[in-house]
Design a protein around this motif. Sequence first.
Motif, PDB file in Angstrom:
ATOM      1  N   THR A  13      -6.806  -1.051 -11.567  1.00 19.29           N
ATOM      2  CA  THR A  13      -6.613  -2.133 -10.607  1.00 19.29           C
ATOM      3  C   THR A  13      -5.632  -1.716  -9.519  1.00 19.29           C
ATOM      4  OG1 THR A  13      -7.086  -3.756 -12.335  1.00 19.29           O
ATOM      5  CG2 THR A  13      -5.970  -4.569 -10.367  1.00 19.29           C
ATOM      6  N   MET A  14      -4.580  -1.005  -9.906  1.00 16.87           N
ATOM      7  CA  MET A  14      -3.595  -0.527  -8.938  1.00 16.87           C
ATOM      8  C   MET A  14      -4.256   0.401  -7.921  1.00 16.87           C
ATOM      9  SD  MET A  14      -0.504  -0.046 -11.719  1.00 16.87           S
ATOM     10  CE  MET A  14       0.519   1.057 -10.796  1.00 16.87           C
ATOM     11  N   LEU A  15      -5.071   1.327  -8.403  1.00 16.33           N
ATOM     12  CA  LEU A  15      -5.745   2.268  -7.513  1.00 16.33           C
ATOM     13  C   LEU A  15      -6.727   1.546  -6.590  1.00 16.33           C
ATOM     14  CD1 LEU A  15      -6.169   5.191  -6.599  1.00 16.33           C
ATOM     15  CD2 LEU A  15      -7.918   5.388  -8.378  1.00 16.33           C
ATOM     16  N   GLU A  16      -7.493   0.632  -7.141  1.00 23.47           N
ATOM     17  CA  GLU A  16      -8.448  -0.122  -6.319  1.00 23.47           C
ATOM     18  C   GLU A  16      -7.733  -0.900  -5.220  1.00 23.47           C
ATOM     19  OE1 GLU A  16     -10.576  -2.523  -9.147  1.00 23.47           O
ATOM     20  OE2 GLU A  16     -11.876  -0.857  -9.750  1.00 23.47           O
ATOM     21  N   PHE A  17      -6.618  -1.530  -5.568  1.00 17.87           N
ATOM     22  CA  PHE A  17      -5.842  -2.291  -4.590  1.00 17.87           C
ATOM     23  C   PHE A  17      -5.356  -1.378  -3.463  1.00 17.87           C
ATOM     24  CE2 PHE A  17      -1.784  -4.018  -3.051  1.00 17.87           C
ATOM     25  CZ  PHE A  17      -2.208  -5.247  -2.586  1.00 17.87           C
ATOM     26  N   ALA A  18      -4.784  -0.237  -3.835  1.00 19.50           N
ATOM     27  CA  ALA A  18      -4.267   0.700  -2.832  1.00 19.50           C
ATOM     28  C   ALA A  18      -5.385   1.248  -1.956  1.00 19.50           C
ATOM     29  CB  ALA A  18      -3.516   1.836  -3.518  1.00 19.50           C
ATOM     30  N   ARG A  19      -6.523   1.557  -2.558  1.00 16.68           N
ATOM     31  CA  ARG A  19      -7.639   2.129  -1.794  1.00 16.68           C
ATOM     32  C   ARG A  19      -8.354   1.107  -0.919  1.00 16.68           C
ATOM     33  NH1 ARG A  19     -10.156   6.990  -5.465  1.00 16.68           N
ATOM     34  NH2 ARG A  19      -8.489   8.475  -4.933  1.00 16.68           N
ATOM     35  N   ASN A  20      -8.135  -0.180  -1.150  1.00 15.14           N
ATOM     36  CA  ASN A  20      -8.658  -1.192  -0.225  1.00 15.14           C
ATOM     37  C   ASN A  20      -7.990  -1.075   1.138  1.00 15.14           C
ATOM     38  OD1 ASN A  20     -10.647  -2.505  -1.711  1.00 15.14           O
ATOM     39  ND2 ASN A  20      -9.161  -3.838  -2.710  1.00 15.14           N
ATOM     40  N   VAL A  21      -6.769  -0.595   1.152  1.00 13.59           N
ATOM     41  CA  VAL A  21      -6.020  -0.422   2.399  1.00 13.59           C
ATOM     42  C   VAL A  21      -6.117   1.018   2.898  1.00 13.59           C
ATOM     43  CG1 VAL A  21      -3.730  -0.559   3.464  1.00 13.59           C
ATOM     44  CG2 VAL A  21      -4.451  -2.290   1.812  1.00 13.59           C
ATOM     45  N   ASN A  22      -5.975   1.982   1.980  1.00 19.26           N
ATOM     46  CA  ASN A  22      -6.038   3.401   2.326  1.00 19.26           C
ATOM     47  C   ASN A  22      -7.040   4.085   1.406  1.00 19.26           C
ATOM     48  OD1 ASN A  22      -5.719   6.121   2.817  1.00 19.26           O
ATOM     49  ND2 ASN A  22      -3.550   6.202   2.257  1.00 19.26           N
ATOM     50  N   PRO A  23      -8.276   4.302   1.875  1.00 24.88           N
ATOM     51  CA  PRO A  23      -9.307   4.922   1.039  1.00 24.88           C
ATOM     52  C   PRO A  23      -8.937   6.316   0.519  1.00 24.88           C
ATOM     53  CG  PRO A  23     -10.264   4.020   3.044  1.00 24.88           C
ATOM     54  CD  PRO A  23      -8.775   3.916   3.185  1.00 24.88           C
ATOM     55  N   LEU A  29      -1.257   8.753  -8.566  1.00 22.99           N
ATOM     56  CA  LEU A  29      -0.035   7.941  -8.532  1.00 22.99           C
ATOM     57  C   LEU A  29      -0.015   6.733  -9.462  1.00 22.99           C
ATOM     58  CD1 LEU A  29       1.056   8.205  -4.803  1.00 22.99           C
ATOM     59  CD2 LEU A  29       2.024   9.332  -6.801  1.00 22.99           C
ATOM     60  N   PRO A  30      -1.051   5.916  -9.539  1.00 22.24           N
ATOM     61  CA  PRO A  30      -0.947   4.759 -10.445  1.00 22.24           C
ATOM     62  C   PRO A  30      -0.644   5.161 -11.888  1.00 22.24           C
ATOM     63  CG  PRO A  30      -2.818   4.482  -8.984  1.00 22.24           C
ATOM     64  CD  PRO A  30      -2.313   5.888  -8.786  1.00 22.24           C
ATOM     65  N   GLY A  31      -1.307   6.201 -12.383  1.00 21.06           N
ATOM     66  CA  GLY A  31      -1.077   6.648 -13.755  1.00 21.06           C
ATOM     67  C   GLY A  31       0.337   7.150 -13.970  1.00 21.06           C
ATOM     68  N   LEU A  32       0.886   7.858 -12.975  1.00 15.23           N
ATOM     69  CA  LEU A  32       2.262   8.339 -13.092  1.00 15.23           C
ATOM     70  C   LEU A  32       3.248   7.173 -13.134  1.00 15.23           C
ATOM     71  CD1 LEU A  32       2.300  11.416 -10.666  1.00 15.23           C
ATOM     72  CD2 LEU A  32       2.468  11.448 -13.168  1.00 15.23           C
ATOM     73  N   LYS A  53       4.782  -0.461  -0.165  1.00 14.59           N
ATOM     74  CA  LYS A  53       5.486  -0.947   1.029  1.00 14.59           C
ATOM     75  C   LYS A  53       6.259   0.177   1.703  1.00 14.59           C
ATOM     76  CE  LYS A  53       8.638  -4.310   2.938  1.00 14.59           C
ATOM     77  NZ  LYS A  53       8.937  -3.407   4.001  1.00 14.59           N
ATOM     78  N   GLU A  54       7.009   0.944   0.920  1.00 13.81           N
ATOM     79  CA  GLU A  54       7.854   2.009   1.477  1.00 13.81           C
ATOM     80  C   GLU A  54       7.038   3.089   2.197  1.00 13.81           C
ATOM     81  OE1 GLU A  54      11.169   2.395   1.669  1.00 13.81           O
ATOM     82  OE2 GLU A  54      11.573   0.493   0.666  1.00 13.81           O
ATOM     83  N   THR A  55       5.844   3.376   1.707  1.00 12.83           N
ATOM     84  CA  THR A  55       5.036   4.471   2.268  1.00 12.83           C
ATOM     85  C   THR A  55       3.887   3.980   3.131  1.00 12.83           C
ATOM     86  OG1 THR A  55       3.486   4.589   0.400  1.00 12.83           O
ATOM     87  CG2 THR A  55       5.533   5.897   0.222  1.00 12.83           C
ATOM     88  N   SER A  56       3.815   2.684   3.353  1.00 11.94           N
ATOM     89  CA  SER A  56       2.690   2.097   4.089  1.00 11.94           C
ATOM     90  C   SER A  56       1.370   2.517   3.437  1.00 11.94           C
ATOM     91  CB  SER A  56       2.728   2.505   5.570  1.00 11.94           C
ATOM     92  OG  SER A  56       1.731   1.824   6.303  1.00 11.94           O
ATOM     93  N   PHE A  57       1.295   2.236   2.139  1.00 12.09           N
ATOM     94  CA  PHE A  57       0.113   2.560   1.334  1.00 12.09           C
ATOM     95  C   PHE A  57      -0.223   4.057   1.399  1.00 12.09           C
ATOM     96  CE2 PHE A  57      -0.125  -1.934   1.329  1.00 12.09           C
ATOM     97  CZ  PHE A  57      -0.911  -2.311   0.257  1.00 12.09           C
ATOM     98  N   HIS A  58       0.819   4.882   1.325  1.00  9.61           N
ATOM     99  CA  HIS A  58       0.723   6.341   1.318  1.00  9.61           C
ATOM    100  C   HIS A  58       0.180   6.889   2.643  1.00  9.61           C
ATOM    101  CE1 HIS A  58       0.212  10.438  -0.282  1.00  9.61           C
ATOM    102  NE2 HIS A  58       1.140  10.050  -1.148  1.00  9.61           N
ATOM    103  N   ARG A  59       0.433   6.156   3.709  1.00  9.26           N
ATOM    104  CA  ARG A  59       0.085   6.647   5.040  1.00  9.26           C
ATOM    105  C   ARG A  59       1.332   7.113   5.772  1.00  9.26           C
ATOM    106  NH1 ARG A  59      -3.186   1.336   6.610  1.00  9.26           N
ATOM    107  NH2 ARG A  59      -1.166   0.623   5.900  1.00  9.26           N
ATOM    108  N   PHE A  60       2.487   6.775   5.231  1.00 10.43           N
ATOM    109  CA  PHE A  60       3.805   7.136   5.755  1.00 10.43           C
ATOM    110  C   PHE A  60       3.922   6.719   7.220  1.00 10.43           C
ATOM    111  CE2 PHE A  60       3.201   9.472   1.915  1.00 10.43           C
ATOM    112  CZ  PHE A  60       4.426   9.391   1.299  1.00 10.43           C
ATOM    113  N   GLY A  61       4.391   7.587   8.110  1.00  8.23           N
ATOM    114  CA  GLY A  61       4.546   7.215   9.510  1.00  8.23           C
ATOM    115  C   GLY A  61       5.987   6.932   9.912  1.00  8.23           C
ATOM    116  N   GLY A  62       6.895   6.912   8.960  1.00  8.67           N
ATOM    117  CA  GLY A  62       8.310   6.680   9.263  1.00  8.67           C
ATOM    118  C   GLY A  62       9.100   7.971   9.132  1.00  8.67           C
ATOM    119  N   ASP A  63      10.325   7.846   8.665  1.00  7.77           N
ATOM    120  CA  ASP A  63      11.198   9.011   8.517  1.00  7.77           C
ATOM    121  C   ASP A  63      10.727   9.963   7.425  1.00  7.77           C
ATOM    122  OD1 ASP A  63      12.906   8.082  10.515  1.00  7.77           O
ATOM    123  OD2 ASP A  63      14.164   6.991   9.095  1.00  7.77           O
ATOM    124  N   VAL A  64      10.182   9.426   6.345  1.00 12.67           N
ATOM    125  CA  VAL A  64       9.762  10.243   5.200  1.00 12.67           C
ATOM    126  C   VAL A  64       8.345  10.771   5.435  1.00 12.67           C
ATOM    127  CG1 VAL A  64       9.328  10.224   2.707  1.00 12.67           C
ATOM    128  CG2 VAL A  64      11.236   8.920   3.636  1.00 12.67           C
TER     129      VAL A  64
END
Length: 122
Positions: A13-23, A29-32, A53-64
């Motif tokens: 469910t975690m992976l599906e949720f994340a991939r709805n925003v970032n395919p 990551l969810p398993g870890l 939230k911190e990574t913008s769904f693993h799209r980053f774009g900020g300082d990190v």
Amino acid sequence: MKILGSSKVDQKTMLEFARNVNPNFPEILPGLYIEIGRIYGVRGDAAFSQMLKETSFHRFGGDVKPGQFNYAGLGAIGGTQGASFKNEREGVTAHIQHLYAYASKEPLPAGEKLVDPRFNLV
């Protein structure tokens, strides 16, 4: 939301949720978050939500940057990239340890190596 406890959301469910925003969201990551969270008694699903939230769904774009594996933005403030970790596992561990430091006064679980550079600042 409580930090300590068992995850209430499963890894699929975690992976599906994340991939709805970032395919292209990484499958690992969810398993870890579930696995490492269980070691520390930290809700992996809650930490995972913070990471989204911190990574913008693993799209980053900020300082990190993605190759830092810094999923909690540890040490990243106002143009400073913050901490870097060797791989996904170490980055998730640092994030879980950071939450553990906030939620518990207990030492690290037996056999666990400290990787969160800000653990003792909490």
